[in-house]
Write an enzyme that holds these catalytic residues in place. Sequence first.
Site, PDB file in Angstrom:
ATOM      1  N   HIS A  91      44.055  32.710  33.634  1.00  0.00           N
ATOM      2  CA  HIS A  91      44.118  33.996  34.342  1.00  0.00           C
ATOM      3  C   HIS A  91      44.443  35.087  33.343  1.00  0.00           C
ATOM      4  O   HIS A  91      45.388  34.964  32.565  1.00  0.00           O
ATOM      5  CB  HIS A  91      45.185  33.980  35.444  1.00  0.00           C
ATOM      6  CG  HIS A  91      45.227  35.271  36.190  1.00  0.00           C
ATOM      7  ND1 HIS A  91      44.409  35.539  37.272  1.00  0.00           N
ATOM      8  CD2 HIS A  91      45.947  36.391  35.978  1.00  0.00           C
ATOM      9  CE1 HIS A  91      44.633  36.764  37.688  1.00  0.00           C
ATOM     10  NE2 HIS A  91      45.568  37.307  36.926  1.00  0.00           N
ATOM     11  N   ASP A 170      49.822  38.003  49.849  1.00  0.00           N
ATOM     12  CA  ASP A 170      49.545  38.767  48.625  1.00  0.00           C
ATOM     13  C   ASP A 170      48.361  39.700  48.822  1.00  0.00           C
ATOM     14  O   ASP A 170      48.353  40.818  48.302  1.00  0.00           O
ATOM     15  CB  ASP A 170      49.289  37.830  47.440  1.00  0.00           C
ATOM     16  CG  ASP A 170      48.919  38.643  46.203  1.00  0.00           C
ATOM     17  OD1 ASP A 170      49.787  39.406  45.739  1.00  0.00           O
ATOM     18  OD2 ASP A 170      47.764  38.578  45.747  1.00  0.00           O
ATOM     19  N   ARG A 177      50.239  47.876  47.623  1.00  0.00           N
ATOM     20  CA  ARG A 177      50.765  48.334  46.324  1.00  0.00           C
ATOM     21  C   ARG A 177      49.773  49.265  45.635  1.00  0.00           C
ATOM     22  O   ARG A 177      50.162  50.221  44.965  1.00  0.00           O
ATOM     23  CB  ARG A 177      51.058  47.119  45.426  1.00  0.00           C
ATOM     24  CG  ARG A 177      52.277  46.326  45.879  1.00  0.00           C
ATOM     25  CD  ARG A 177      52.336  44.981  45.190  1.00  0.00           C
ATOM     26  NE  ARG A 177      52.273  45.089  43.754  1.00  0.00           N
ATOM     27  CZ  ARG A 177      51.711  44.165  42.958  1.00  0.00           C
ATOM     28  NH1 ARG A 177      51.178  43.070  43.460  1.00  0.00           N
ATOM     29  NH2 ARG A 177      51.695  44.347  41.658  1.00  0.00           N
ATOM     30  N   SER A 192      52.579  37.952  42.479  1.00  0.00           N
ATOM     31  CA  SER A 192      51.226  38.081  43.040  1.00  0.00           C
ATOM     32  C   SER A 192      50.278  37.103  42.347  1.00  0.00           C
ATOM     33  O   SER A 192      49.573  36.318  42.995  1.00  0.00           O
ATOM     34  CB  SER A 192      50.762  39.531  42.824  1.00  0.00           C
ATOM     35  OG  SER A 192      49.388  39.667  43.030  1.00  0.00           O
ATOM     36  N   LYS A 196      48.942  32.974  43.888  1.00  0.00           N
ATOM     37  CA  LYS A 196      47.537  32.564  44.057  1.00  0.00           C
ATOM     38  C   LYS A 196      47.206  31.365  43.175  1.00  0.00           C
ATOM     39  O   LYS A 196      46.512  30.444  43.594  1.00  0.00           O
ATOM     40  CB  LYS A 196      46.607  33.744  43.728  1.00  0.00           C
ATOM     41  CG  LYS A 196      46.647  34.813  44.818  1.00  0.00           C
ATOM     42  CD  LYS A 196      45.868  36.053  44.443  1.00  0.00           C
ATOM     43  CE  LYS A 196      46.572  36.857  43.389  1.00  0.00           C
ATOM     44  NZ  LYS A 196      46.177  38.260  43.272  1.00  0.00           N
TER      45      LYS A 196
HETATM   46  N1  URA Z   1      46.494  40.944  39.493  1.00  0.00           N
HETATM   47  C1  URA Z   1      46.993  40.406  40.615  1.00  0.00           C
HETATM   48  O1  URA Z   1      46.449  39.467  41.178  1.00  0.00           O
HETATM   49  N2  URA Z   1      48.136  40.928  41.103  1.00  0.00           N
HETATM   50  C2  URA Z   1      48.775  41.945  40.520  1.00  0.00           C
HETATM   51  O2  URA Z   1      49.808  42.355  41.015  1.00  0.00           O
HETATM   52  C3  URA Z   1      48.234  42.504  39.364  1.00  0.00           C
HETATM   53  C4  URA Z   1      47.086  41.975  38.864  1.00  0.00           C
END
Ligand code: URA
Length: 436
Positions: A91, A170, A177, A192, A196
């Site tokens: 990621h 999220d 956000r 966040s 995931k």
């Molecule tokens: N990517 C995400 O999935 N969440 C965040 O808060 C920032 C970047």
Amino acid sequence: MTEKYDAVDVIRTKRDRGTLSGEQIDWVIDAYTRGVVAEEQMSSLAMAVFLNGMTRDEITRWTTAMIKTGERLGFESLTRDGQQIPTSDKHSTGGVGDKITLPLAPLVAVFGVAVPQLSGRGLGHTGGTLDKLESIPGWQASLTNEQVMAQLSAVGAVICAAGPGLAPADKKLYALRDVTSTVDCIPLIASSIMSKKIAEGTGALVLDVKVGSGAFMKRLDDARDLARTMVDLGTDAGVNTVALLTDMSTPLGLTAGNALEVRESVEVLAGGGPADVVELTVALAVDMLAAAGRPVDAADVQAALPDGRAMDRWRAMIAAQGGNPDADLPWAVETQDVVADADGVLTRLDALDVGVAAWRLGAGRARKEDPVQAGAGIVMHAKPGDRVHAGQALLTLHTDTPASFDRALDALDGAWTIAPAGSEFTPAPLIIDRVV
Ligand code: URA
């Protein structure tokens, strides 16, 4: 149903710099997902967290609570010849020209480690992996869980949209956000991303935490803190997690924009492509394989690019999702060159400025429901360290909407520095550090 807590009390605790109890966190995340905590209340709590932070225990509990609002996938049933196939994912916290996932997923799959990459779309100046792949005619981002498993088993790599069942808290909170200026907050970013990735069920995870003008984290200390927080969250959840801190002061590679970046990724898969894209792809692949318990030397990993093995996996991966790997990719309708204003050495090309310009040309979206242009973006003809001549094209802007050229040019005002020929220039290292 009688609610256990009152949102106002939870907000007040964080507003007054207190520590939320585990039960308060479980409740507020669950109640927000159920619609009991109102958007304005959650936005106030997010701002209190932004201003006053969270302890490690609070972040862990917040992450776990978000995971619990949805399904948790698992790849234990993924086997070959009676042996479980290890899984490893990557990621990136997001950057300009960051197309690394495209060559990386098939490259790792070559070595017998499956890559379940559940991605999102781009928002703002950073591009989204799904938007890039959607420029390939026929390619489909949405797969069922059964299709993901079947593709991992047959091809070894899948890049697709994260389904609505994965950490739904999220999804709601990230959208909130985004419109309340509470995105760039380490506890909220870490929880966040990791909610995931943990819910996705990968066995190993390599994080590419970007630092520099084009990244969420502009300062190395903040990027290190974010990396440490995410590595600890992953490790505590049983996911073998490591992070690389990598430079995002200048764009990665020579392209920013959807189809433009797919073309560059295919060049890398064919054994060519820009040196920085190859370097980071190989480094991340080495870490993904090691984290999955299948270590391979960097030289052996790199060899799978020119010898066609990674390209074969790429073609199979694209075809499995309805895409035609041989199809011509779209080009934008109009182009405009931006020329160097002096002779010398290019010492700076700012990632954020290039990202904003590409976004304004149509490569990105301002709201999540906006469409993106497949062909829009920027081709760079020089990178920091290169000699340039007055009047040569530094950048070529691509768009279907020529009215956007002026706003893109505004974003590029002051985006580069050309120093006199012979000036000292020390390139910033691409891979700055590793956090385990
Ligand atoms: N990517 C995400 O999935 N969440 C965040 O808060 C920032 C970047």
